[in-house]
Scaffold this motif. Structure first.
Motif, PDB file in Angstrom:
ATOM      1  N   PRO A   1       0.854  -0.997  -0.026  1.00  0.00           N
ATOM      2  CA  PRO A   1      -0.057   0.025   0.103  1.00  0.00           C
ATOM      3  C   PRO A   1       0.674   1.358   0.165  1.00  0.00           C
ATOM      4  N   THR A   2       2.064   1.333   0.452  1.00  0.00           N
ATOM      5  CA  THR A   2       2.933   2.352   0.693  1.00  0.00           C
ATOM      6  C   THR A   2       3.490   2.901  -0.721  1.00  0.00           C
ATOM      7  N   LEU A   3       3.025   1.971  -1.843  1.00  0.00           N
ATOM      8  CA  LEU A   3       3.508   2.504  -3.203  1.00  0.00           C
ATOM      9  C   LEU A   3       2.387   2.829  -3.947  1.00  0.00           C
ATOM     10  N   TYR A   4       1.151   3.113  -3.485  1.00  0.00           N
ATOM     11  CA  TYR A   4      -0.062   3.407  -4.024  1.00  0.00           C
ATOM     12  C   TYR A   4      -0.348   5.156  -3.486  1.00  0.00           C
ATOM     13  N   ALA A   5      -0.028   6.000  -4.663  1.00  0.00           N
ATOM     14  CA  ALA A   5      -0.232   7.386  -4.185  1.00  0.00           C
ATOM     15  C   ALA A   5      -1.729   7.452  -3.824  1.00  0.00           C
ATOM     16  N   PRO A   6      -2.938   7.243  -4.283  1.00  0.00           N
ATOM     17  CA  PRO A   6      -4.114   7.607  -3.893  1.00  0.00           C
ATOM     18  C   PRO A   6      -4.424   7.037  -2.356  1.00  0.00           C
ATOM     19  N   MET A   7      -3.675   6.010  -2.024  1.00  0.00           N
ATOM     20  CA  MET A   7      -3.949   5.423  -0.905  1.00  0.00           C
ATOM     21  C   MET A   7      -3.170   6.280   0.237  1.00  0.00           C
ATOM     22  N   LEU A   8      -2.008   6.627   0.065  1.00  0.00           N
ATOM     23  CA  LEU A   8      -1.135   7.260   0.849  1.00  0.00           C
ATOM     24  C   LEU A   8      -1.703   8.606   1.239  1.00  0.00           C
ATOM     25  N   TYR A   9      -2.399   9.189   0.107  1.00  0.00           N
ATOM     26  CA  TYR A   9      -3.076  10.555   0.203  1.00  0.00           C
ATOM     27  C   TYR A   9      -3.977  10.584   1.545  1.00  0.00           C
ATOM     28  N   ILE A  10      -4.716   9.629   1.683  1.00  0.00           N
ATOM     29  CA  ILE A  10      -5.698   9.471   3.119  1.00  0.00           C
ATOM     30  C   ILE A  10      -4.980   8.898   4.156  1.00  0.00           C
ATOM     31  N   LEU A  11      -4.254   7.841   4.021  1.00  0.00           N
ATOM     32  CA  LEU A  11      -3.601   7.105   5.101  1.00  0.00           C
ATOM     33  C   LEU A  11      -2.684   8.057   5.736  1.00  0.00           C
ATOM     34  N   TYR A  12      -1.851   8.604   5.113  1.00  0.00           N
ATOM     35  CA  TYR A  12      -0.730   9.608   5.650  1.00  0.00           C
ATOM     36  C   TYR A  12      -1.455  11.037   6.292  1.00  0.00           C
ATOM     37  N   ALA A  13      -2.572  11.204   5.627  1.00  0.00           N
ATOM     38  CA  ALA A  13      -3.306  12.391   6.071  1.00  0.00           C
ATOM     39  C   ALA A  13      -3.820  12.265   7.575  1.00  0.00           C
ATOM     40  N   VAL A  14      -4.346  10.963   7.654  1.00  0.00           N
ATOM     41  CA  VAL A  14      -4.668  10.625   9.046  1.00  0.00           C
ATOM     42  C   VAL A  14      -3.528  10.455   9.936  1.00  0.00           C
ATOM     43  N   LEU A  15      -2.626   9.700   9.604  1.00  0.00           N
ATOM     44  CA  LEU A  15      -1.294   9.566  10.565  1.00  0.00           C
ATOM     45  C   LEU A  15      -0.725  10.907  10.715  1.00  0.00           C
ATOM     46  N   SER A  16      -0.795  11.807   9.864  1.00  0.00           N
ATOM     47  CA  SER A  16      -0.171  13.204  10.145  1.00  0.00           C
ATOM     48  C   SER A  16      -1.050  13.902  11.248  1.00  0.00           C
ATOM     49  N   TYR A  17      -2.376  13.536  11.369  1.00  0.00           N
ATOM     50  CA  TYR A  17      -3.072  14.052  12.151  1.00  0.00           C
ATOM     51  C   TYR A  17      -2.910  13.759  13.452  1.00  0.00           C
ATOM     52  N   LEU A  18      -2.587  12.295  13.842  1.00  0.00           N
ATOM     53  CA  LEU A  18      -2.161  11.821  14.853  1.00  0.00           C
ATOM     54  C   LEU A  18      -0.991  12.306  15.364  1.00  0.00           C
ATOM     55  N   ALA A  19      -0.347  12.905  14.747  1.00  0.00           N
ATOM     56  CA  ALA A  19       0.950  13.253  14.982  1.00  0.00           C
ATOM     57  C   ALA A  19       0.930  14.774  15.779  1.00  0.00           C
ATOM     58  N   LEU A  20      -0.387  15.505  15.515  1.00  0.00           N
ATOM     59  CA  LEU A  20      -0.660  16.599  15.977  1.00  0.00           C
ATOM     60  C   LEU A  20      -0.439  16.831  17.473  1.00  0.00           C
ATOM     61  N   PRO A  21      -0.277  18.034  18.089  1.00  0.00           N
ATOM     62  CA  PRO A  21      -0.177  18.090  19.690  1.00  0.00           C
ATOM     63  C   PRO A  21      -1.535  17.597  20.279  1.00  0.00           C
ATOM     64  N   THR A  22      -1.153  16.931  21.347  1.00  0.00           N
ATOM     65  CA  THR A  22      -2.299  16.439  22.336  1.00  0.00           C
ATOM     66  C   THR A  22      -3.470  17.323  22.196  1.00  0.00           C
ATOM     67  N   ASN A  23      -3.277  18.627  22.488  1.00  0.00           N
ATOM     68  CA  ASN A  23      -4.651  19.410  22.705  1.00  0.00           C
ATOM     69  C   ASN A  23      -5.451  19.722  21.596  1.00  0.00           C
ATOM     70  N   ILE A  24      -4.869  19.304  20.245  1.00  0.00           N
ATOM     71  CA  ILE A  24      -5.912  19.195  19.274  1.00  0.00           C
ATOM     72  C   ILE A  24      -6.392  18.111  19.126  1.00  0.00           C
ATOM     73  N   LEU A  25      -6.045  17.092  19.468  1.00  0.00           N
ATOM     74  CA  LEU A  25      -6.488  15.814  19.432  1.00  0.00           C
ATOM     75  C   LEU A  25      -7.725  15.322  20.171  1.00  0.00           C
ATOM     76  N   THR A  26      -7.639  16.023  21.436  1.00  0.00           N
ATOM     77  CA  THR A  26      -8.577  15.975  22.094  1.00  0.00           C
ATOM     78  C   THR A  26     -10.031  16.637  22.127  1.00  0.00           C
ATOM     79  N   LYS A  27      -9.806  17.589  21.156  1.00  0.00           N
ATOM     80  CA  LYS A  27     -11.212  18.458  20.842  1.00  0.00           C
ATOM     81  C   LYS A  27     -12.097  17.786  20.128  1.00  0.00           C
ATOM     82  N   GLN A  28     -13.511  17.905  20.442  1.00  0.00           N
ATOM     83  CA  GLN A  28     -14.488  17.158  19.901  1.00  0.00           C
ATOM     84  C   GLN A  28     -14.783  17.738  18.563  1.00  0.00           C
ATOM     85  N   ASN A  29     -14.591  19.148  18.520  1.00  0.00           N
ATOM     86  CA  ASN A  29     -14.981  19.869  17.100  1.00  0.00           C
ATOM     87  C   ASN A  29     -16.357  19.464  16.498  1.00  0.00           C
ATOM     88  N   ASP A  30     -17.131  19.261  17.261  1.00  0.00           N
ATOM     89  CA  ASP A  30     -18.610  18.928  16.547  1.00  0.00           C
ATOM     90  C   ASP A  30     -19.379  20.504  16.373  1.00  0.00           C
TER      91      ASP A  30
END
Length: 419
Positions: free
Chosen positions: A390-419
Motif C-alpha cells: 500500500p505504501t507504493l500507491y499514491a491515492p492510498m497514501l493521500y488519505i492514510l498519511y493524512a490521518v497519520l499526520s493528524y495523529l502526530a499533532l499536539p495532544t490539545n488538538i487531538l482531544t478537541k471534539q470539534n462538533d
C-alpha cells in the motif's frame, strides 16, 4: 462540512497546499490515462503528476516548516535516512537510467508525502476537508464502475475462475483503494455528523455506500479488500454499540437476516473460489507454500535469499549489494513488510514497526469519531500490507498519511471534539 463550507475551506488554503487538494480531486480521472505511457511518457498525465508532486511537496517542506515536532517525525526521519541511503546505492548501481528515475519517484513517495501532509494537516478541519475531497473524487470512480456494471465492462481479467473488472485503470487496486477508503470515510462521517445530520439521512447515505461497495467487491474479486471491508464494518458495529446501542443492535439483526438469506450463496459464488487454494492447504492437499495464492512460498524464498547477504547489508537493505533489486524493493514482494525489509533492512523494518507503536499510543487522546477513523486507517494499512504494498500507491497514501499526520499533532488538538 457542507459543500459551501468545503468550498470556503478550499479557497482559504494557501497555494502551496491548495494544489494538493485539487490533485486529490482529479486523481481518479488522471489514473484513467495510465495506458498512454505505452505510447509516450510525455503523453501520460500520470508521469507529469509523478514528477510535479515531489517537486511541489519538497518546495513546501523547505520553505514552510512546521514548528511542532513529535516522536512520529523523529521515527519517520530515521526511516527517511535509510530510504535515501538505499536509493543512493540503487543510483550507484544504475545511474541516470529511466528505470531508476521511475523507481526513485515511487520508492521515495512515502517520505515527501508524509512530511508534506504534516504541513497540510493543521487541524481536524483540514483533515475533514481532505476526506470530503476524497469522497467527491470517488464520484468519478463510482460513475466508471456503474458504467462497467450496467452498460459494458471496459476491461475484464480472469483470476481463480472469477472475472475482475478494472476499467481503464492500470490495476484492480484502484477500485480497491476508493472502495476501502471511501467506505471508511463515510462511516467516519456517520459518527462525525451525529449532531448536524438526522440519523435517517446518515443511515441512507451509508446504506447506499454499502450496496455500492458490496457490488464492487463481487466484481473486482480482490481477497485483501474483502478482509479490509469486513474489518471496517466490524469496527463500525463496535463503535455503534458504544455510542448508540439501539442502532448497533438493529444493525446486527439486519446483517444477520441478510446473511442468513443471501450470505451462503454469495460466499459460494464470489468468495470461495478466491480461498480454494488456502482451503486445500488447510486440508493438507497442498503444501504450506501455496498459502495466500502462493505468496507464502515466495516470501520464504525471498527471506532465505536475504539471509545469505552479508550482515551489514541485512541491516540496511538489499540495494547495498549494488545489484539489480527493483523487483524485491517494490511490488514484486507482494507484502509491504517484506518489501520494507529488503529496501531498508532490519533497521528500517524496526523503525517502521515502531511508528505503529507510537500511533496506537495516540488513540487514547481521540474522541470516538476520530478514534474510529484512526483504527480503520491502521487496519487498512496493516491488512493490505500482508498481500500488497500500500505504501507504493499514491491515492492510498493521500488519505492514510493524512490521518497519520493528524495523529502526530499536539495532544490539545487531538482531544478537541470539534462538533
Amino acid at each position: 462540512m457542507t459543500y459551501k463550507e468545503w468550498k470556503y475551506w478550499l479557497k482559504s488554503q494557501p497555494w502551496h497546499l491548495r494544489w494538493f487538494t485539487v490533485l486529490v480531486l482529479i486523481r481518479p480521472i488522471v489514473d484513467n490515462f495510465y495506458y498512454l505511457k505505452n505510447i509516450s511518457p510525455f503523453l501520460s498525465p500520470l508521469y507529469l503528476v509523478g514528477i510535479a508532486t515531489p517537486i511541489l511537496c519538497v518546495y513546501a517542506i523547505i520553505y514552510f516548516k512546521r514548528k511542532d515536532r513529535s516522536v512520529f517525525d523523529f521515527l519517520f526521519g530515521i526511516w527517511t535516512i535509510l530510504i535515501l541511503l538505499s536509493l543512493t546505492f540503487m543510483f550507484i548501481n544504475d545511474p541516470l537510467s529511466k528505470t531508476f528515475l521511475e523507481y526513485f519517484l515511487k520508492l521515495s513517495m512515502p517520505v515527501y508525502l508524509f512530511f508534506f501532509l504534516r504541513l497540510y494537516i493543521r487541524s481536524q478541519k483540514d483533515l475533514d476537508g481532505l476526506l470530503q475531497t476524497f469522497i467527491y473524487s470517488s464520484l468519478f470512480v463510482v460513475g466508471v464502475f456503474l458504467f462497467e456494471l450496467i452498460v459494458n465492462p471496459i476491461k475484464v481479467l480472469k483470476t481463480r475462475d472469477l472475472e475482475r473488472i478494472q476499467g481503464y485503470y492500470g490495476d484492480v487496486m484502484n477500485y480497491a483503494i476508493y472502495l476501502s477508503q471511501g467506505f471508511l470515510i463515510m462511516c467516519y462521517f456517520y459518527f462525525r455528523r451525529k449532531n448536524t445530520q438526522p440519523l435517517s439521512v446518515r443511515m441512507r447515505n451509508l446504506v447506499l455506500v454499502v450496496i455500492l461497495c458490496i457490488a464492487c467487491l463481487f466484481k473486482i474479486s480482490h481477497t485483501a479488500t474483502y478482509g479490509v471491508f469486513v474489518s471496517i464494518f466490524l469496527l463500525f458495529i463496535l463503535f455503534n454499540l458504544k455510542t448508540n446501542k439501539t442502532a448497533g443492535f438493529l444493525l446486527i439483526i439486519a446483517i444477520s437476516l441478510i446473511g442468513y438469506f443471501f450470505g451462503s450463496e454469495a460466499i459460494e459464488k464470489n468468495i470461495a473460489p478466491l480461498l480454494k487454494t488456502d482451503v486445500a492447504v488447510y486440508e493438507g492437499k497442498k503444501a504450506n507454500e501455496r498459502l495466500l495464492h502462493g505468496r507464502v512460498g515466495r516470501w520464504k524464498d525471498m527471506l532465505e535469499q536475504y539471509s545469505n547477504f552479508p550482515i551489514a547489508v541485512q541491516f540496511v537493505g538489499m540495494p547495498a549489494v549494488l545489484k539489480n533489486s527493483y523487483a524485491e524493493v517494490s511490488t514484486g514482494a507482494h507484502n509491504d513488510f517484506v518489501r520494507i525489509l529488503f529496501f531498508t533492512g532490519y533497521l528500517g523494518l524496526l523503525v517502521y514497526t515502531l511508528t505503529f507503536v507510537f500511533l496506537f499510543s495516540r488513540l487514547k487522546y481521540l474522541p470516538p469519531h476520530t478514534h474510529f477513523l484512526a483504527l480503520g486507517t491502521l487496519a487498512i494499512l496493516i491488512l493490505y500490507s500482508i498481500s500488497t504494498c500500500p505504501t507504493l500507491y499514491a491515492p492510498m497514501l493521500y488519505i492514510l498519511y493524512a490521518v497519520l499526520s493528524y495523529l502526530a499533532l499536539p495532544t490539545n488538538i487531538l482531544t478537541k471534539q470539534n462538533d
